[in-house]
Design an enzyme around this catalytic site. Structure first.
Site, PDB file in Angstrom:
ATOM      1  N   GLY A  40       0.833  -1.199   0.000  1.00 41.40           N
ATOM      2  CA  GLY A  40       0.000   0.000   0.000  1.00 41.40           C
ATOM      3  C   GLY A  40       0.866   1.247   0.000  1.00 41.40           C
ATOM      4  O   GLY A  40       1.651   1.439  -0.923  1.00 41.40           O
ATOM      5  N   SER A 107       6.793  -4.497  -1.444  1.00 40.42           N
ATOM      6  CA  SER A 107       6.429  -3.137  -1.805  1.00 40.42           C
ATOM      7  C   SER A 107       6.468  -2.247  -0.560  1.00 40.42           C
ATOM      8  O   SER A 107       7.490  -2.187   0.121  1.00 40.42           O
ATOM      9  CB  SER A 107       5.058  -3.137  -2.483  1.00 40.42           C
ATOM     10  OG  SER A 107       4.802  -1.916  -3.134  1.00 40.42           O
ATOM     11  N   TRP A 108       5.372  -1.541  -0.235  1.00 43.49           N
ATOM     12  CA  TRP A 108       5.352  -0.775   1.007  1.00 43.49           C
ATOM     13  C   TRP A 108       5.671  -1.680   2.199  1.00 43.49           C
ATOM     14  O   TRP A 108       6.323  -1.275   3.168  1.00 43.49           O
ATOM     15  CB  TRP A 108       3.988  -0.104   1.191  1.00 43.49           C
ATOM     16  CG  TRP A 108       3.703   0.328   2.602  1.00 43.49           C
ATOM     17  CD1 TRP A 108       2.743  -0.163   3.441  1.00 43.49           C
ATOM     18  CD2 TRP A 108       4.406   1.333   3.363  1.00 43.49           C
ATOM     19  NE1 TRP A 108       2.804   0.461   4.665  1.00 43.49           N
ATOM     20  CE2 TRP A 108       3.819   1.393   4.640  1.00 43.49           C
ATOM     21  CE3 TRP A 108       5.481   2.184   3.081  1.00 43.49           C
ATOM     22  CZ2 TRP A 108       4.248   2.256   5.639  1.00 43.49           C
ATOM     23  CZ3 TRP A 108       5.920   3.042   4.072  1.00 43.49           C
ATOM     24  CH2 TRP A 108       5.307   3.084   5.338  1.00 43.49           C
ATOM     25  N   ASP A 266      10.064  -5.110 -12.745  1.00 46.25           N
ATOM     26  CA  ASP A 266       9.191  -4.366 -11.840  1.00 46.25           C
ATOM     27  C   ASP A 266       9.126  -2.907 -12.293  1.00 46.25           C
ATOM     28  O   ASP A 266      10.122  -2.193 -12.256  1.00 46.25           O
ATOM     29  CB  ASP A 266       9.756  -4.462 -10.421  1.00 46.25           C
ATOM     30  CG  ASP A 266       8.834  -3.874  -9.368  1.00 46.25           C
ATOM     31  OD1 ASP A 266       8.005  -3.018  -9.702  1.00 46.25           O
ATOM     32  OD2 ASP A 266       8.977  -4.260  -8.194  1.00 46.25           O
ATOM     33  N   HIS A 294       6.113  -6.655 -10.409  1.00 47.19           N
ATOM     34  CA  HIS A 294       6.121  -6.206  -9.021  1.00 47.19           C
ATOM     35  C   HIS A 294       5.360  -7.136  -8.084  1.00 47.19           C
ATOM     36  O   HIS A 294       5.724  -7.276  -6.925  1.00 47.19           O
ATOM     37  CB  HIS A 294       5.483  -4.805  -8.970  1.00 47.19           C
ATOM     38  CG  HIS A 294       5.410  -4.176  -7.626  1.00 47.19           C
ATOM     39  ND1 HIS A 294       6.517  -3.642  -6.986  1.00 47.19           N
ATOM     40  CD2 HIS A 294       4.367  -3.969  -6.768  1.00 47.19           C
ATOM     41  CE1 HIS A 294       6.162  -3.132  -5.822  1.00 47.19           C
ATOM     42  NE2 HIS A 294       4.863  -3.327  -5.657  1.00 47.19           N
TER      43      HIS A 294
END
Length: 314
Positions: A40, A107-108, A266, A294
């Site tokens: 996120g 990711s986040w 990605d 990703h």
């Protein structure tokens, strides 16, 4: 709950500030705990997050971060910072009586995993991350100033056409324009801009890109609102940490084994971040390149992560 249900227990934890986070303790109760941190900001965990683990071998703690998924209040940016999220992980760990654990995230979730480890290195046995995001200004500019437009020209044109020329001076000004629109009192307008914000980023996620299916999913997904609101809230505030915080503090966690699976293709979090992290981290970090995009759910990334969790979490 059936005897075959891999959920050991689940519930809500009151973490203060009016927030309650939803969590699940899943898998083998006798195994060393693994904390899984979703992406996120503003996304949530779902069944696909469980696909890289084996419930007979692994015990995994999942939770929806503040404002995300089943956590309450939904899409709230009040009292919602990186520091809050780190404290929430600690509160959940303590509530479950866990002294130390492995931490995974993409990711986040990769940034949050690293920041949690920097703040609580004695609690982290190892790290497994992918889609590496180090909260550097160029990483946000990469998406918000549209550098992937050379691969997705039509999609970028659609996104940037919504922004008046006067608001296109930088990635920050573009983001602020969307942020203001998404906080419009006109619910229809706010939803429209949330969808368009999320759509541009989502275009960059998977190596298997189907424009029609993706747009349909985003329009129907209630999580689109929380992703758009929380991402812009976090990114406009530098994710509430000093610039280059992760790399500047990497010495605090160099002793912790770290495994990185990075998609070679990605388009959301460029591969240079995983490479820069590996150079700064040293011998305890093992970087593997995957012919993937990703997403954790891209077939080759999912295979790589499943193999890695079986290898390192025994």
């Amino acid at each position: 709950m059936s005897s075959k249900d891999p959920i050991i227990k689940s519930g809500y934890l009151d973490v203060g500030d009016g927030h309650q986070i939803y969590w699940e303790d899943w898998g083998n109760p006798k195994a060393t705990p693994i904390f899984s941190l979703h992406g996120g900001p503003g996304s949530n965990f779902n069944e696909s997050h469980k696909a890289i683990f084996d419930p007979n071998i692994h015990r995994v703690i999942f939770h929806d971060q503040r404002g995300s998924g089943k956590s309450k209040p939904f899409a709230s940016i009040e009292h919602n910072t990186t520091q809050n999220l780190v404290e929430d992980i600690e509160k959940l760990r303590e509530s479950l009586g866990i002294s130390s654990m492995h931490v995974v995230g993409g990711s986040w979730g990769s940034a949050l995993s690293l920041i949690y480890a920097i703040n609580h290195p004695k609690r982290v046995k190892s790290l497994l991350i992918w889609g590496v995001y180090l909260i550097r200004e160029f990483e946000e500019d990469w998406v918000n100033e549209g550098y992937p437009r050379y691969h997705f020209p039509q999609e970028w044109e659609r996104f940037i056409s919504l922004v008046p020329p006067a608001n296109r001076k930088s990635g920050v000004s573009i983001m602020k324009y969307f942020y203001n629109k998404m906080h419009s009192k006109d619910e229809k307008e706010a939803k429209f801009y949330a969808i368009e914000w999320t759509l541009w980023e989502s275009v960059l996620l998977s190596i298997d890109y189907d424009p029609q299916t993706l747009e349909k999913e985003i329009k129907e997904d209630p999580g689109t609102l929380s992703i758009a609101l929380l991402e812009t809230h976090y990114f406009l505030n530098g994710c509430f940490v000093p610039r280059n915080f992760i790399l500047d503090n990497i010495d605090k966690i160099k002793h912790i084994p770290c495994y990185v699976e990075q998609g070679r293709f990605d388009m959301c979090t460029p591969a240079i971040s995983a490479y820069d992290l590996s150079k700064a981290y040293g011998k305890k970090l093992k970087l593997e390149w995957v012919n993937s995009g990703h997403l954790r759910s891209d077939p080759k990334m999912r295979e790589a992560l499943k193999a890695k969790t079986l290898e390192i979490f025994k």
